[in-house]
Design a protein around this motif. Structure first.
Motif, PDB file in Angstrom:
ATOM      1  N   PHE A 133      16.514  13.887  -9.706  1.00 59.16           N
ATOM      2  CA  PHE A 133      17.937  13.799  -9.998  1.00 59.16           C
ATOM      3  C   PHE A 133      18.726  13.644  -8.686  1.00 59.16           C
ATOM      4  O   PHE A 133      19.672  12.856  -8.597  1.00 59.16           O
ATOM      5  N   GLU A 134      18.263  14.363  -7.669  1.00 59.79           N
ATOM      6  CA  GLU A 134      18.938  14.268  -6.368  1.00 59.79           C
ATOM      7  C   GLU A 134      18.814  12.844  -5.812  1.00 59.79           C
ATOM      8  O   GLU A 134      19.780  12.265  -5.325  1.00 59.79           O
ATOM      9  N   ASN A 135      17.603  12.301  -5.914  1.00 59.26           N
ATOM     10  CA  ASN A 135      17.396  10.910  -5.463  1.00 59.26           C
ATOM     11  C   ASN A 135      18.298   9.950  -6.219  1.00 59.26           C
ATOM     12  O   ASN A 135      18.965   9.100  -5.650  1.00 59.26           O
ATOM     13  N   MET A 136      18.271  10.092  -7.540  1.00 57.82           N
ATOM     14  CA  MET A 136      19.032   9.174  -8.378  1.00 57.82           C
ATOM     15  C   MET A 136      20.525   9.284  -8.099  1.00 57.82           C
ATOM     16  O   MET A 136      21.225   8.271  -7.997  1.00 57.82           O
ATOM     17  N   ARG A 137      20.974  10.560  -7.962  1.00 60.52           N
ATOM     18  CA  ARG A 137      22.403  10.761  -7.687  1.00 60.52           C
ATOM     19  C   ARG A 137      22.775  10.102  -6.361  1.00 60.52           C
ATOM     20  O   ARG A 137      23.768   9.378  -6.262  1.00 60.52           O
ATOM     21  N   ASN A 138      21.936  10.323  -5.324  1.00 58.42           N
ATOM     22  CA  ASN A 138      22.218   9.724  -4.022  1.00 58.42           C
ATOM     23  C   ASN A 138      22.235   8.204  -4.098  1.00 58.42           C
ATOM     24  O   ASN A 138      23.077   7.542  -3.499  1.00 58.42           O
ATOM     25  N   PHE A 139      21.275   7.664  -4.890  1.00 56.61           N
ATOM     26  CA  PHE A 139      21.201   6.204  -5.017  1.00 56.61           C
ATOM     27  C   PHE A 139      22.466   5.664  -5.679  1.00 56.61           C
ATOM     28  O   PHE A 139      23.082   4.702  -5.193  1.00 56.61           O
TER      29      PHE A 139
ATOM     30  N   GLY B 268      19.957   3.624   6.249  1.00 56.41           N
ATOM     31  CA  GLY B 268      20.764   4.843   6.382  1.00 56.41           C
ATOM     32  C   GLY B 268      21.698   5.087   5.217  1.00 56.41           C
ATOM     33  O   GLY B 268      22.480   6.028   5.232  1.00 56.41           O
ATOM     34  N   ALA B 269      21.599   4.225   4.179  1.00 56.11           N
ATOM     35  CA  ALA B 269      22.494   4.406   3.024  1.00 56.11           C
ATOM     36  C   ALA B 269      22.225   5.760   2.359  1.00 56.11           C
ATOM     37  O   ALA B 269      23.143   6.436   1.909  1.00 56.11           O
ATOM     38  N   ILE B 270      20.940   6.132   2.325  1.00 55.92           N
ATOM     39  CA  ILE B 270      20.590   7.457   1.775  1.00 55.92           C
ATOM     40  C   ILE B 270      19.872   8.227   2.880  1.00 55.92           C
ATOM     41  O   ILE B 270      18.785   7.824   3.320  1.00 55.92           O
ATOM     42  N   SER B 271      20.503   9.274   3.336  1.00 55.99           N
ATOM     43  CA  SER B 271      19.978   9.969   4.513  1.00 55.99           C
ATOM     44  C   SER B 271      18.677  10.712   4.204  1.00 55.99           C
ATOM     45  O   SER B 271      17.763  10.744   5.006  1.00 55.99           O
ATOM     46  N   LYS B 272      18.569  11.277   3.020  1.00 54.30           N
ATOM     47  CA  LYS B 272      17.359  12.047   2.715  1.00 54.30           C
ATOM     48  C   LYS B 272      16.824  11.641   1.344  1.00 54.30           C
ATOM     49  O   LYS B 272      17.543  11.700   0.345  1.00 54.30           O
ATOM     50  N   VAL B 273      15.556  11.215   1.336  1.00 53.95           N
ATOM     51  CA  VAL B 273      14.921  10.834   0.078  1.00 53.95           C
ATOM     52  C   VAL B 273      13.889  11.903  -0.257  1.00 53.95           C
ATOM     53  O   VAL B 273      13.028  12.216   0.563  1.00 53.95           O
ATOM     54  N   VAL B 274      13.993  12.458  -1.446  1.00 52.11           N
ATOM     55  CA  VAL B 274      13.063  13.516  -1.852  1.00 52.11           C
ATOM     56  C   VAL B 274      11.747  12.888  -2.277  1.00 52.11           C
ATOM     57  O   VAL B 274      11.701  12.040  -3.173  1.00 52.11           O
ATOM     58  N   GLU B 275      10.687  13.260  -1.558  1.00 49.19           N
ATOM     59  CA  GLU B 275       9.377  12.650  -1.814  1.00 49.19           C
ATOM     60  C   GLU B 275       8.567  13.553  -2.744  1.00 49.19           C
ATOM     61  O   GLU B 275       7.963  14.519  -2.316  1.00 49.19           O
ATOM     62  N   ASN B 276       8.579  13.276  -4.001  1.00 51.23           N
ATOM     63  CA  ASN B 276       7.755  14.059  -4.924  1.00 51.23           C
ATOM     64  C   ASN B 276       7.426  13.212  -6.144  1.00 51.23           C
ATOM     65  O   ASN B 276       7.788  13.547  -7.255  1.00 51.23           O
ATOM     66  N   PRO B 277       6.764  12.127  -5.919  1.00 49.54           N
ATOM     67  CA  PRO B 277       6.604  11.179  -7.028  1.00 49.54           C
ATOM     68  C   PRO B 277       5.435  11.464  -7.950  1.00 49.54           C
ATOM     69  O   PRO B 277       5.377  10.936  -9.034  1.00 49.54           O
ATOM     70  N   ILE B 278       4.495  12.309  -7.496  1.00 49.10           N
ATOM     71  CA  ILE B 278       3.213  12.400  -8.216  1.00 49.10           C
ATOM     72  C   ILE B 278       3.375  12.883  -9.637  1.00 49.10           C
ATOM     73  O   ILE B 278       2.880  12.268 -10.569  1.00 49.10           O
TER      74      ILE B 278
ATOM     75  N   GLY C  48       0.791  -1.226   0.000  1.00 45.03           N
ATOM     76  CA  GLY C  48       0.000   0.000   0.000  1.00 45.03           C
ATOM     77  C   GLY C  48       0.819   1.269   0.000  1.00 45.03           C
ATOM     78  O   GLY C  48       0.289   2.359   0.151  1.00 45.03           O
ATOM     79  N   ALA C  49       2.134   1.138  -0.121  1.00 47.20           N
ATOM     80  CA  ALA C  49       2.968   2.346  -0.157  1.00 47.20           C
ATOM     81  C   ALA C  49       2.600   3.157  -1.399  1.00 47.20           C
ATOM     82  O   ALA C  49       2.218   2.585  -2.424  1.00 47.20           O
ATOM     83  N   SER C  50       2.719   4.459  -1.244  1.00 47.70           N
ATOM     84  CA  SER C  50       2.231   5.324  -2.326  1.00 47.70           C
ATOM     85  C   SER C  50       2.936   5.045  -3.648  1.00 47.70           C
ATOM     86  O   SER C  50       2.348   5.151  -4.711  1.00 47.70           O
ATOM     87  N   GLU C  51       4.194   4.643  -3.559  1.00 54.03           N
ATOM     88  CA  GLU C  51       4.930   4.462  -4.799  1.00 54.03           C
ATOM     89  C   GLU C  51       4.746   3.073  -5.426  1.00 54.03           C
ATOM     90  O   GLU C  51       5.164   2.830  -6.537  1.00 54.03           O
ATOM     91  N   SER C  52       4.079   2.130  -4.636  1.00 53.37           N
ATOM     92  CA  SER C  52       4.016   0.752  -5.116  1.00 53.37           C
ATOM     93  C   SER C  52       3.188   0.621  -6.389  1.00 53.37           C
ATOM     94  O   SER C  52       3.430  -0.239  -7.212  1.00 53.37           O
ATOM     95  N   TYR C  53       2.167   1.482  -6.513  1.00 52.98           N
ATOM     96  CA  TYR C  53       1.316   1.346  -7.696  1.00 52.98           C
ATOM     97  C   TYR C  53       2.002   1.870  -8.948  1.00 52.98           C
ATOM     98  O   TYR C  53       1.530   1.711 -10.055  1.00 52.98           O
TER      99      TYR C  53
ATOM    100  N   LEU D 227      12.711   7.325  -6.264  1.00 56.77           N
ATOM    101  CA  LEU D 227      12.054   7.149  -4.966  1.00 56.77           C
ATOM    102  C   LEU D 227      12.022   5.672  -4.554  1.00 56.77           C
ATOM    103  O   LEU D 227      12.394   5.315  -3.433  1.00 56.77           O
ATOM    104  N   ILE D 228      11.617   4.818  -5.500  1.00 51.12           N
ATOM    105  CA  ILE D 228      11.547   3.379  -5.190  1.00 51.12           C
ATOM    106  C   ILE D 228      12.938   2.855  -4.881  1.00 51.12           C
ATOM    107  O   ILE D 228      13.170   2.169  -3.880  1.00 51.12           O
ATOM    108  N   LEU D 229      13.882   3.228  -5.754  1.00 50.25           N
ATOM    109  CA  LEU D 229      15.243   2.712  -5.586  1.00 50.25           C
ATOM    110  C   LEU D 229      15.828   3.158  -4.241  1.00 50.25           C
ATOM    111  O   LEU D 229      16.434   2.367  -3.511  1.00 50.25           O
ATOM    112  N   CYS D 230      15.644   4.438  -3.895  1.00 49.66           N
ATOM    113  CA  CYS D 230      16.217   4.959  -2.647  1.00 49.66           C
ATOM    114  C   CYS D 230      15.587   4.271  -1.441  1.00 49.66           C
ATOM    115  O   CYS D 230      16.288   3.848  -0.505  1.00 49.66           O
ATOM    116  N   ASN D 231      14.251   4.142  -1.467  1.00 52.69           N
ATOM    117  CA  ASN D 231      13.577   3.526  -0.320  1.00 52.69           C
ATOM    118  C   ASN D 231      13.981   2.066  -0.154  1.00 52.69           C
ATOM    119  O   ASN D 231      14.188   1.591   0.957  1.00 52.69           O
TER     120      ASN D 231
END
Ligand SMILES: Nc1ncnc2c1ncn2[C@@H]1O[C@H](COP(=O)(O)OP(=O)(O)OP(=O)(O)O)[C@@H](O)[C@H]1O
Length: 627
Positions: free
Chosen positions: A157-163, A130-140, A94-99, A118-122
């Motif tokens: 891009f920030e998420n992807m770069r961190n991942f 703790g591998a990625i300290s901050k995940v930017v939540e803006n998937p919509i 039921g996670a928002s990104e699962s669908y 988002l999926i990859l980081c989570n």
């Protein structure tokens, strides 16, 4: 899950992979094939018709190439499904990104879903918290359309770069952010996800040994430009790229990968081998260290410092490494000899056979030649020491083996002795049990008989008469004028005839009847003999009263007490009765508990006197007359 038809296609692809293992390398398909998962069904059916059509023209090469391309497309889709399945499993229900991620996405859907990172980081944070300290939540916005994705480019891009940085730091397979764009290689993204999956499973299993992706290569940083074998086999297969002659090397690498396909069982064996090597180092490496530190040159007192310790440790590691290298080189030489240097066309089976042969040789012949393989700084003396130490170990082992055998046989003897003793004891216990049971039966029947006897006995006493009167005739006392006795006759049946010399005729004699009449010469014992059975009746619970009656001087005291207490033979009825009373109660001590009390009174001149009183008061009990 793929449809049945798709599944059939995938299955056939897998079986083809196996059959390719022994096929000549370098066959390259000429036809590109677009990897579209949803088009798999149609491509499968169309490929069948194409295959049939082409074969009717006899162009077998084209058929094979097309089939290979089809197989690669199916395999890429299958890998993507695996990656998606794992990602979905890792995401919360039921996670928002699962669908965002369909179960069987096309390549485009797959890239679009992962593009914001988002999926990859989570998921990465779940694998490695703790591998990625901050995940930017803006998937919509990113899922609405490609334009929407562009609007949130900065965020994802920030998420992807961190991942990518985090995955790189973990030394896992990575990819370029552009691989998720149009024209990028989503297969590399799939590889990265599957690599992460493998790492996660290894970690979940306890993280034993060294983790290797695909069982062939330890993942370090991936050098894209490297043409080395390792980087080649680490690189992902690009099924979405056009398949032409330029990718023949990729084909070659792919087939090597298939050739070296290593199962999870072998991974387990590798882990065991790593444990064995650790044991080997602990056993021999540390023994080597002890050997180096043993004083032989009188420098026992030489102080050690960090530098010296480091040097010795380095030497041990160095020597141990040399030993392993020597083994490796020896193995290489033997294998080359065994394969007769013809390494260009060696099959996997031949290679395995050569290894088996080498192992047999080592076990049969060279295994005892340890000294050849032992390197102790190149000093032959050390080698000899090691050999002699080895000999000592063997001697000690032999000795201990013998001791063990002796102990074993002694234990067996003791064990059989103990068994014999136990069985004897068991026999004895059984015999005693049997005996006790017999005694119980006898005892119960004895008690029955005893009871019967008691009843009969008392019946007899009763029949003899509940009131018995005996007559005892006192002899003349010394000093008495022994005149004519009035006793005319004493009968056996208890009659006594008294004669009155002053009367004549029939009045001169009178007969009196008693239970029994004792004459003048009867002993105390004979008088008691008739009374004695009543004592037992007392202990059986019957009331008995014995008393003497007669005029003064007739011999009552003599009969009841006796003339001399110190002489047992002259004891009267009282003492004999008491003696029997105690003797019988003593004989029944295990069955009945008796209490005996004595009271002695005198009734004289219609007065009762306590004869056992000790205070000399000569107490009388006139009131007792009332009983
Ligand atoms: N069977 C006997 N054989 C020998 N001597 C006897 C016998 N009976 C009694 N005597 C003797 O007769 C004497 C009187 O006996 P005893 O004192 O027993 O009589 P008693 O009936 O108790 O008299 P009292 O009623 O006055 O006490 C005693 O000297 C005793 O030793």
């Amino acid at each position: 899950m793929p449809s049945q038809e798709t599944k059939n296609t995938l299955d056939s692809s897998l079986s083809l992979s196996k059959s390719l293992m022994g096929a000549p390398l370098g066959t390259v398909p000429h036809k590109s094939h677009n990897d579209n998962t949803k088009g798999l069904n149609s491509s499968s059916s169309s490929s069948s018709s194409s295959q049939y059509h082409c074969s009717s023209f006899g162009d077998q090469d084209i058929i094979d190439d097309y089939e290979l391309a089809q197989r690669k497309a199916a395999e890429a889709a299958w890998r993507r499904y695996q990656a998606v399945e794992w990602l979905q499993k890792m995401m919360d229900q039921g996670a928002s990104e699962s669908y965002l991620l369909p179960k069987q996405p096309t390549e485009e859907e797959f890239s679009l879903a992962l593009r914001n990172g988002l999926i990859l980081c989570n998921v990465l944070n779940k694998v490695n918290p703790g591998a990625i300290s901050k995940v930017v939540e803006n998937p919509i916005l990113t899922i609405q359309s490609a334009d929407g994705a562009a609007q949130s480019a900065i965020q994802y891009f920030e998420n992807m770069r961190n991942f990518l940085v985090a995955v790189g730091n973990m030394k896992l397979l990575t990819f370029e952010a552009s691989d998720l764009e149009k024209g990028g290689s989503s297969a590399k993204v799939v590889d990265c996800v599957l690599c992460l999956k493998g790492y996660h499973e290894w970690k979940e299993a306890g993280g034993i040994g060294v983790w290797r992706y695909g069982g062939t290569v330890k993942i370090t940083s991936l050098q894209k430009e490297s043409s080395s074998f390792l980087s080649l086999i680490c690189s992902s297969e690009s099924t979405d790229e056009s398949i032409d002659d330029s990718v023949s090397s990729n084909e070659y690498d792919q087939q090597i990968l298939e050739f070296l396909h290593i199962s999870s069982d072998i991974l387990l064996e590798e882990s065991k081998a790593a444990d064995a090597l650790t044991f080997l180092f602990d056993h021999f490496g540390l023994e080597l260290l002890q050997t180096y530190l043993t004083d032989r040159n009188g420098f026992d007192q030489t102080p050690l410092n960090t530098m010296l310790i480091d040097a010795v440790l380095r030497k041990v590691v160095h020597d141990f490494t040399r030993l392993l290298t020597l083994h490796g080189n020896q193995l290489e030489l033997v294998l080359k000899q065994s394969l007769k240097g013809d390494l260009d066309s060696v099959s996997k089976a031949e290679f395995i056979e050569a290894i088996s042969k080498y192992l047999k040789q080592r076990i049969c012949g060279d295994s005892n030649d340890f000294s050849k393989l032992c390197i102790c700084g190149g000093k032959s003396g050390e080698i000899q020491v090691t050999s002699s130490q080895n000999g000592n170990y063997l001697e000690r082992l032999d000795h201990q083996q013998k001791l063990l055998e002796e102990l074993k046989s002694a234990f067996q003897v003791s064990s059989s002795d103990a068994k014999q003793v136990i069985s004897n004891w068991e026999g004895e216990v059984k015999r005693l049990e049997h005996h006790i049971q017999g005694l119980e039966v006898t005892s119960s029947s004895y008690h029955k008989v005893l009871e019967e006897n008691r009843l009969l006995y008392n019946q007899v006493q009763d029949l003899k008469g509940s009131i018995r009167v005996y007559c005892r005739v006192r002899p003349f006392l010394p000093g008495q004028v022994s005149g004519q006795s009035t006793i005319d006759y004493i009968g056996e049946n208890g009659n006594i005839m008294i004669m009155n010399p002053h009367k004549q005729g029939k009045d001169a004699r009178k007969v009196f009847s008693f239970n029994k009449v004792f004459g003048t010469n009867v002993t105390q014992e004979e008088v008691f003999a008739d009374t004695q059975p009543l004592i037992r009746s007392v202990l059986d619970g019957f009331n008995v009263c014995i008393f003497a009656y007669g005029q003064t001087g007739s011999g009552k005291t003599y009969t009841m007490s006796g003339p001399d207490l110190s002489t047992e033979g002259t004891w009267g009825v009282n003492y004999r009765a008491l003696r029997d009373l105690f003797e019988i109660s003593k004989s029944r001590i295990n069955f009945v508990s008796y209490e005996v009390s004595v009271q002695m009174i005198e009734i004289y001149n219609e007065q009762v006197r306590d004869l056992l009183i000790t205070d000399g008061s000569n107490k009388r009990y006139p009131q007792v007359l009332s009983f």
